[in-house]
Design a protein around this motif. Structure first.
Motif, PDB file in Angstrom:
ATOM      1  N   ARG A 163       0.772   4.382  -2.576  1.00 25.63           N
ATOM      2  CA  ARG A 163       0.044   5.428  -3.096  1.00 25.63           C
ATOM      3  C   ARG A 163       2.003   6.240  -3.011  1.00 25.63           C
ATOM      4  O   ARG A 163       1.829   7.630  -3.789  1.00 25.63           O
ATOM      5  CB  ARG A 163       0.807   5.574  -0.878  1.00 25.63           C
ATOM      6  CG  ARG A 163      -0.741   5.325  -0.273  1.00 25.63           C
ATOM      7  CD  ARG A 163      -1.082   5.728   0.920  1.00 25.63           C
ATOM      8  NE  ARG A 163      -0.290   5.412   2.133  1.00 25.63           N
ATOM      9  CZ  ARG A 163      -0.446   4.390   2.323  1.00 25.63           C
ATOM     10  NH1 ARG A 163      -1.506   3.648   2.066  1.00 25.63           N
ATOM     11  NH2 ARG A 163       0.401   3.780   3.163  1.00 25.63           N
ATOM     12  N   ARG A 164       2.769   5.904  -3.128  1.00 22.33           N
ATOM     13  CA  ARG A 164       3.894   6.352  -3.485  1.00 22.33           C
ATOM     14  C   ARG A 164       4.302   6.873  -4.974  1.00 22.33           C
ATOM     15  O   ARG A 164       5.115   7.396  -5.557  1.00 22.33           O
ATOM     16  CB  ARG A 164       5.386   6.009  -3.466  1.00 22.33           C
ATOM     17  CG  ARG A 164       6.850   6.675  -3.073  1.00 22.33           C
ATOM     18  CD  ARG A 164       8.004   5.743  -2.277  1.00 22.33           C
ATOM     19  NE  ARG A 164       9.347   6.051  -2.592  1.00 22.33           N
ATOM     20  CZ  ARG A 164       9.744   5.840  -4.359  1.00 22.33           C
ATOM     21  NH1 ARG A 164       9.621   5.055  -4.629  1.00 22.33           N
ATOM     22  NH2 ARG A 164      11.264   6.685  -4.704  1.00 22.33           N
ATOM     23  N   TRP A 174       1.378   8.861  -6.063  1.00 20.87           N
ATOM     24  CA  TRP A 174       2.081  10.522  -5.388  1.00 20.87           C
ATOM     25  C   TRP A 174       3.689  10.992  -6.246  1.00 20.87           C
ATOM     26  O   TRP A 174       2.928  12.308  -7.143  1.00 20.87           O
ATOM     27  CB  TRP A 174       2.895  10.577  -3.934  1.00 20.87           C
ATOM     28  CG  TRP A 174       3.705  12.073  -3.459  1.00 20.87           C
ATOM     29  CD1 TRP A 174       4.468  11.916  -3.578  1.00 20.87           C
ATOM     30  CD2 TRP A 174       3.025  12.764  -3.849  1.00 20.87           C
ATOM     31  NE1 TRP A 174       5.453  13.341  -3.879  1.00 20.87           N
ATOM     32  CE2 TRP A 174       4.029  14.183  -3.590  1.00 20.87           C
ATOM     33  CE3 TRP A 174       1.793  13.485  -3.497  1.00 20.87           C
ATOM     34  CZ2 TRP A 174       3.784  15.382  -3.425  1.00 20.87           C
ATOM     35  CZ3 TRP A 174       1.510  14.967  -3.104  1.00 20.87           C
ATOM     36  CH2 TRP A 174       2.625  15.912  -2.450  1.00 20.87           C
ATOM     37  N   ARG A 231       0.859  -1.369   0.072  1.00 23.29           N
ATOM     38  CA  ARG A 231       0.168   0.072  -0.103  1.00 23.29           C
ATOM     39  C   ARG A 231       1.384   1.029  -0.310  1.00 23.29           C
ATOM     40  O   ARG A 231       1.036   2.267  -0.538  1.00 23.29           O
ATOM     41  CB  ARG A 231      -0.918   0.106   1.055  1.00 23.29           C
ATOM     42  CG  ARG A 231      -2.089  -0.658   1.350  1.00 23.29           C
ATOM     43  CD  ARG A 231      -3.205  -0.601   2.132  1.00 23.29           C
ATOM     44  NE  ARG A 231      -2.932  -0.752   3.321  1.00 23.29           N
ATOM     45  CZ  ARG A 231      -2.629  -2.270   4.189  1.00 23.29           C
ATOM     46  NH1 ARG A 231      -2.922  -3.027   3.352  1.00 23.29           N
ATOM     47  NH2 ARG A 231      -1.578  -2.061   5.367  1.00 23.29           N
ATOM     48  N   HIS A 232       1.569   1.010   0.484  1.00 30.39           N
ATOM     49  CA  HIS A 232       2.627   2.465   0.924  1.00 30.39           C
ATOM     50  C   HIS A 232       3.055   2.451  -1.077  1.00 30.39           C
ATOM     51  O   HIS A 232       4.084   3.700  -1.136  1.00 30.39           O
ATOM     52  CB  HIS A 232       4.244   1.973   2.255  1.00 30.39           C
ATOM     53  CG  HIS A 232       4.696   3.124   1.706  1.00 30.39           C
ATOM     54  ND1 HIS A 232       4.814   4.576   2.503  1.00 30.39           N
ATOM     55  CD2 HIS A 232       5.987   2.731   1.007  1.00 30.39           C
ATOM     56  CE1 HIS A 232       6.170   5.033   2.635  1.00 30.39           C
ATOM     57  NE2 HIS A 232       6.539   4.409   1.929  1.00 30.39           N
TER      58      HIS A 232
END
Length: 362
Positions: A159-160, A163, A155-156
């Motif tokens: 998201r990265r 972004w 998930r991280h």
């Protein structure tokens, strides 16, 4: 090969009994000639193999038993060998079936004919073999991805990646594909500009107050009380003010306003008042009546503040002149729409006391 085609073109068909296995038979046309050549070549190969085995057989019976085991490097002595394998038969669909070859090695529970697995009345003629299903061969990375920490890292990373893609202008905002970073920047700029302009006209400003010079304040004579012992005075009245709301573009709505009146000579508070919920229209000279209550206590009758009020409002004897009053007004404003509480101040001099004490007063 060239000699074969030369001979096959001029030769006539002859009986197969007169053929030499090492000499291909001629055919009527080129295709039959080529097919006959390959068939005879395989027969010749089998003939030469049999002759070689008979010549090298120790007992001369044509069986290459022991000698064959000795010269075959892929099998040990007396090792069980696989049955012969005919490649052409497999391609022609006439070779042995897998179930027929492996039936002796299968356990009763491993193999079942289709008739036992298919519903009754089915026309399927094929055979199925039950093969155990292999278990999942999970890698260390796959096991990590299935763990809670692995899912959190995924998930991280998502998201990265989102972004970074948004920063590069490759991804929209809030699921809107066209709302990229550049478009969002322009939208935010115009939104902030419009908001600033709107707030400039909507947000109220502090109101400026001044005394109505012709009649700064009025008093309810029935409430006037002056005492020497204890030294005090009290009465109720109204301040007559003019409010300037021209700095605001909309009417000003007060949730409350607190006024404090000071004696300008001693700077002692002598009156307080509360305006309450009040709405003022837009204008430069709006009349406002501010109710207040005058009240002051002193230690004795020689107090300067008490004497200023007593002399200015006492009985006016023949040949005497009463002094004027001097006030300083401070109003703390609570306006709806303003985050802070504004405070305005004003003062007035040469104010004539609106009442006169009786001659037999204190």
């Amino acid at each position: 090969m060239s000699d074969f085609y030369t001979r096959s073109s001029s030769a006539q068909a002859r009986p197969a009994s007169t053929w030499d296995l090492r000499d291909p038979a001629p055919a009527a046309d080129g295709y039959d000639t080529l097919r006959s050549y390959h068939s005879d070549a395989r027969a010749a190969s089998r003939y030469d193999s049999g002759r070689y085995g008979a010549e090298h057989d120790g007992d001369g019976d044509g069986d290459d038993d022991g000698d064959r085991h000795a010269r075959d490097p892929y099998y040990e002595h007396d090792e069980e060998r696989d049955a012969g394998f005919d490649v052409r038969a497999d391609f022609d669909g006439t070779g042995p079936r897998w179930s027929e070859m492996q039936a002796p090695r299968l356990k009763p529970d491993d193999y079942r004919p289709v008739s036992q697995q298919m519903p009754s009345g089915s026309d399927v003629k094929e055979e199925l073999v039950s093969v155990p299903v292999l278990g999942p061969e999970w890698k260390r990375s796959e096991l990590h991805e299935m763990s809670k920490r692995g899912r959190s890292e995924a998930r991280h990373d998502a998201r990265r990646s989102a972004w970074l893609a948004w920063n590069r202008g490759q991804r929209g905002t809030c699921g809107v594909p066209w709302l990229t970073r550049r478009v969002l920047t322009f939208v935010a700029f115009f939104f902030v500009a419009a908001l600033i302009v709107t707030l400039y006209f909507v947000i109220p400003r502090a109101v400026t107050f001044s005394f109505y010079t012709d009649s700064p304040f009025s008093v309810d004579n029935s409430t006037v009380v002056f005492n020497r012992s204890p030294t005090n005075f009290s009465f109720t009245g109204d301040l007559n003010l003019l409010a300037d709301t021209s700095s605001s573009y909309l009417p000003v709505h007060f949730s409350n306003a607190v006024a404090t009146v000071y004696d300008l000579s001693t700077m002692m508070a002598i009156a307080t008042g509360d305006l309450g919920n009040y709405k003022m229209p837009h204008g430069s000279s709006v009349a406002v009546v501010f109710p207040v209550t005058f009240s002051y206590s002193a230690a004795n009758d020689s107090d300067t503040t008490w004497l200023d009020m007593y002399d200015a409002c006492g009985h006016e004897w023949t040949g005497t002149t009463r002094p004027d009053l001097k006030f300083r007004l401070e109003i703390r404003q609570s306006i709806i729409g303003m985050a802070t509480h504004a405070t305005t101040e004003t003062q007035i001099t040469d104010v004539t006391c609106p009442f006169e004490l009786p001659s037999d007063s204190v």
